[in-house]
Motif scaffolding. Structure first.
Motif, short mmCIF file in Angstrom:
data_model
loop_
_atom_site.label_atom_id
_atom_site.label_comp_id
_atom_site.label_asym_id
_atom_site.label_seq_id
_atom_site.Cartn_x
_atom_site.Cartn_y
_atom_site.Cartn_z
N ALA A 140 -3.08 3.62 1.06
CA ALA A 140 -3.29 3.12 2.42
C ALA A 140 -4.44 3.85 3.11
O ALA A 140 -4.61 5.07 2.96
N PRO A 141 -5.24 3.12 3.86
CA PRO A 141 -6.25 3.76 4.70
C PRO A 141 -5.56 4.51 5.82
O PRO A 141 -4.33 4.41 5.99
N PRO A 142 -6.30 5.26 6.62
CA PRO A 142 -5.66 5.98 7.73
C PRO A 142 -4.86 5.03 8.62
O PRO A 142 -5.20 3.85 8.78
N GLU A 170 -4.18 9.89 -5.09
CA GLU A 170 -5.57 9.99 -4.62
C GLU A 170 -6.33 8.74 -5.07
O GLU A 170 -5.86 7.97 -5.89
N GLY A 171 -7.52 8.60 -4.52
CA GLY A 171 -8.34 7.45 -4.86
C GLY A 171 -7.94 6.22 -4.07
O GLY A 171 -7.02 6.24 -3.24
N ALA A 172 -8.62 5.12 -4.32
CA ALA A 172 -8.34 3.88 -3.59
C ALA A 172 -7.11 3.16 -4.13
O ALA A 172 -6.43 2.45 -3.40
N TRP A 173 -6.83 3.35 -5.44
CA TRP A 173 -5.67 2.71 -6.07
C TRP A 173 -4.90 3.77 -6.85
O TRP A 173 -5.50 4.63 -7.49
N HIS A 174 -3.58 3.68 -6.80
CA HIS A 174 -2.74 4.65 -7.51
C HIS A 174 -1.91 3.90 -8.54
O HIS A 174 -1.08 3.05 -8.21
N ALA A 175 -2.16 4.21 -9.83
CA ALA A 175 -1.43 3.58 -10.93
C ALA A 175 -0.58 4.63 -11.62
O ALA A 175 -1.02 5.76 -11.87
N ARG A 176 0.66 4.27 -11.95
CA ARG A 176 1.54 5.19 -12.65
C ARG A 176 2.65 4.42 -13.34
O ARG A 176 3.04 3.34 -12.88
N PRO A 177 3.17 4.98 -14.45
CA PRO A 177 4.29 4.33 -15.14
C PRO A 177 5.57 4.55 -14.33
O PRO A 177 5.74 5.58 -13.69
N VAL A 178 6.45 3.58 -14.37
CA VAL A 178 7.71 3.68 -13.64
C VAL A 178 8.78 4.19 -14.59
O VAL A 178 9.13 3.51 -15.55
N GLY A 179 9.29 5.38 -14.31
CA GLY A 179 10.35 5.94 -15.14
C GLY A 179 9.89 6.36 -16.51
O GLY A 179 10.69 6.41 -17.44
N GLY A 180 8.63 6.64 -16.69
CA GLY A 180 8.12 7.04 -18.00
C GLY A 180 6.84 7.84 -17.87
O GLY A 180 6.50 8.32 -16.79
N ALA A 181 6.12 7.99 -18.95
CA ALA A 181 4.88 8.75 -18.97
C ALA A 181 3.99 8.18 -20.05
O ALA A 181 4.36 7.27 -20.79
N ASP A 192 8.66 13.76 -4.70
CA ASP A 192 8.73 15.05 -4.02
C ASP A 192 7.31 15.42 -3.58
O ASP A 192 6.37 14.66 -3.79
N THR A 193 7.16 16.59 -2.96
CA THR A 193 5.84 16.94 -2.41
C THR A 193 4.78 17.05 -3.50
O THR A 193 3.62 16.68 -3.28
N GLN A 194 5.13 17.55 -4.68
CA GLN A 194 4.14 17.69 -5.76
C GLN A 194 3.66 16.32 -6.24
O GLN A 194 2.46 16.11 -6.46
N ARG A 195 4.56 15.39 -6.38
CA ARG A 195 4.16 14.06 -6.85
C ARG A 195 3.31 13.36 -5.80
O ARG A 195 2.34 12.66 -6.12
N ILE A 196 3.66 13.53 -4.53
CA ILE A 196 2.88 12.91 -3.46
C ILE A 196 1.47 13.47 -3.43
O ILE A 196 0.50 12.75 -3.19
N SER A 199 0.83 -1.19 0.00
CA SER A 199 0.00 0.00 0.00
C SER A 199 0.87 1.24 0.00
O SER A 199 2.02 1.21 0.43
N LEU A 200 0.31 2.31 -0.49
CA LEU A 200 1.01 3.58 -0.62
C LEU A 200 0.35 4.55 0.35
O LEU A 200 -0.84 4.81 0.26
N ASP A 201 1.11 5.07 1.29
CA ASP A 201 0.57 5.97 2.32
C ASP A 201 1.01 7.40 2.01
O ASP A 201 2.16 7.78 2.28
N PRO A 202 0.11 8.23 1.45
CA PRO A 202 0.50 9.60 1.12
C PRO A 202 0.93 10.41 2.34
O PRO A 202 1.84 11.23 2.26
N GLY A 203 0.26 10.18 3.48
CA GLY A 203 0.62 10.92 4.68
C GLY A 203 2.02 10.60 5.14
O GLY A 203 2.80 11.49 5.50
#
Length: 311
Positions: free
Chosen positions: A146-148, A101-112, A93-97, A2-6
């Motif tokens: 991650a949930p709280p 949002e949402g229940a699941w976070h999907a993103r390309p690794v090292g690309g776009a 960094d803070t902008q990327r963090i 899980s990914l915990d933004p906080g």
């Protein structure tokens, strides 16, 4: 997994970092999928295991590596595990963090670029049917947000309280509140992520605790311990552990009955805490408590994951 933004936002206060995640495993490996560490130029937090593997990953992260890397542990690292791991390197960094949002976070690794069909379908299954997607799909990571954090309240800043905070605070996904009656009872340095709460009568802080919190009562006073148990039984809790001997617990049960609590309510209190076979040293007690807590949280997480897959 899980990914915990906080948590990441707190870590980003030290400056941007590279997050190294075990994105896929094959065969015998030191850590499981989802294990991660954060790497700064001058420090690290977390572990992906493996000794030589971790050392090499830290060096690559500090050199600016981003993207995916598959490492055969035997041929490349001389390790006896014999399996292979795929590591994902991501710069945060803070902008990327803030974009998590949402229940699941999907993103390309090292690309776009736009999400491929396989990622779109995996997210749809997770959203509509509760089916957990694979961590790595193509060159995309999909992690549950991650949930709280689990609230943990430690009542008492004596030897056992200090040992318990020292053992628990490095663990992820915990929000620790630490209470006592005076600032002088706490160490000079409070670990990051631990909130000290000071009150002349700590029992009056009970209403501030979430009803799902996990409590450990280990103050300097039996009278205060009893009052905390009394108030927590009326307030509600996730779990409640009390430090003490068999004779102390027998007296407490009798007094709590006299205060109007049923045997069923009182039986929810665990006393003693820790693993008696480890001994009574504060650090030994803390190790037993931490092991039981981690085991409980892992079992709860596994049950939730199984429920999602069944759905």
């Amino acid at each position: 997994m899980s990914l915990d933004p906080g948590y990441l936002a707190r870590m980003a206060e030290r400056g941007p970092f590279t997050r190294v995640v075990v994105a896929r495993v094959q065969g015998s490996t030191p850590r499981e999928e989802g294990a991660a560490m954060l790497v700064w130029p001058d420090r690290c937090e977390g572990t992906i295991g493996g000794g030589a593997l971790e050392f090499a990953a830290i060096a690559k992260a500090r050199a600016g590596m981003e993207g995916l890397e598959t490492v055969p542990l035997g041929p490349a690292m001389g390790q006896c595990c014999g399996g292979a791991v795929t590591l994902a390197y991501e710069r945060f960094d803070t902008q990327r963090i803030a974009r998590i949002e949402g229940a699941w976070h999907a993103r390309p690794v090292g690309g776009a670029g736009a999400a491929p069909l396989a990622v779109t379908r995996a997210l749809a299954r997770a959203r509509d049917r509760g089916a957990a997607p694979p961590l790595l799909t193509g060159a995309w990571l999909i992690e549950r947000v991650a949930p709280p954090a689990t609230p943990v309240w430690i009542w008492g800043a004596g030897h056992v309280g200090r040992a318990l905070v020292g053992t628990l605070h490095p663990l992820p996904d915990l929000a620790i509140s630490w209470t006592d009656s005076g600032a002088e009872r706490f160490p000079e340095a409070i670990p990051q992520g631990v909130t000290p709460l000071i009150a002349q009568d700590p029992a009056r802080l009970v209403p501030l605790a979430p009803a799902t919190a996990r409590h450990f009562v280990l103050t300097y006073s039996h009278a205060l311990d009893l009052e905390l148990c009394h108030r927590l039984l009326g307030h509600g809790f996730g779990t409640l552990g009390l430090i003490g001997s068999a004779s102390k617990w027998a007296r407490f049960r009798k007094r709590l009955r006299a205060l109007g609590h049923s045997d069923a309510q009182i039986s929810r209190i665990a006393c003693p805490i820790g693993d008696p076979s480890l001994g009574k040293h504060p650090q030994a007690i803390a190790l037993g408590v931490a092991a039981a807590l981690v085991r409980d949280l892992n079992e709860a997480g596994a049950a939730e994951t199984m429920g999602m897959r069944a759905g």
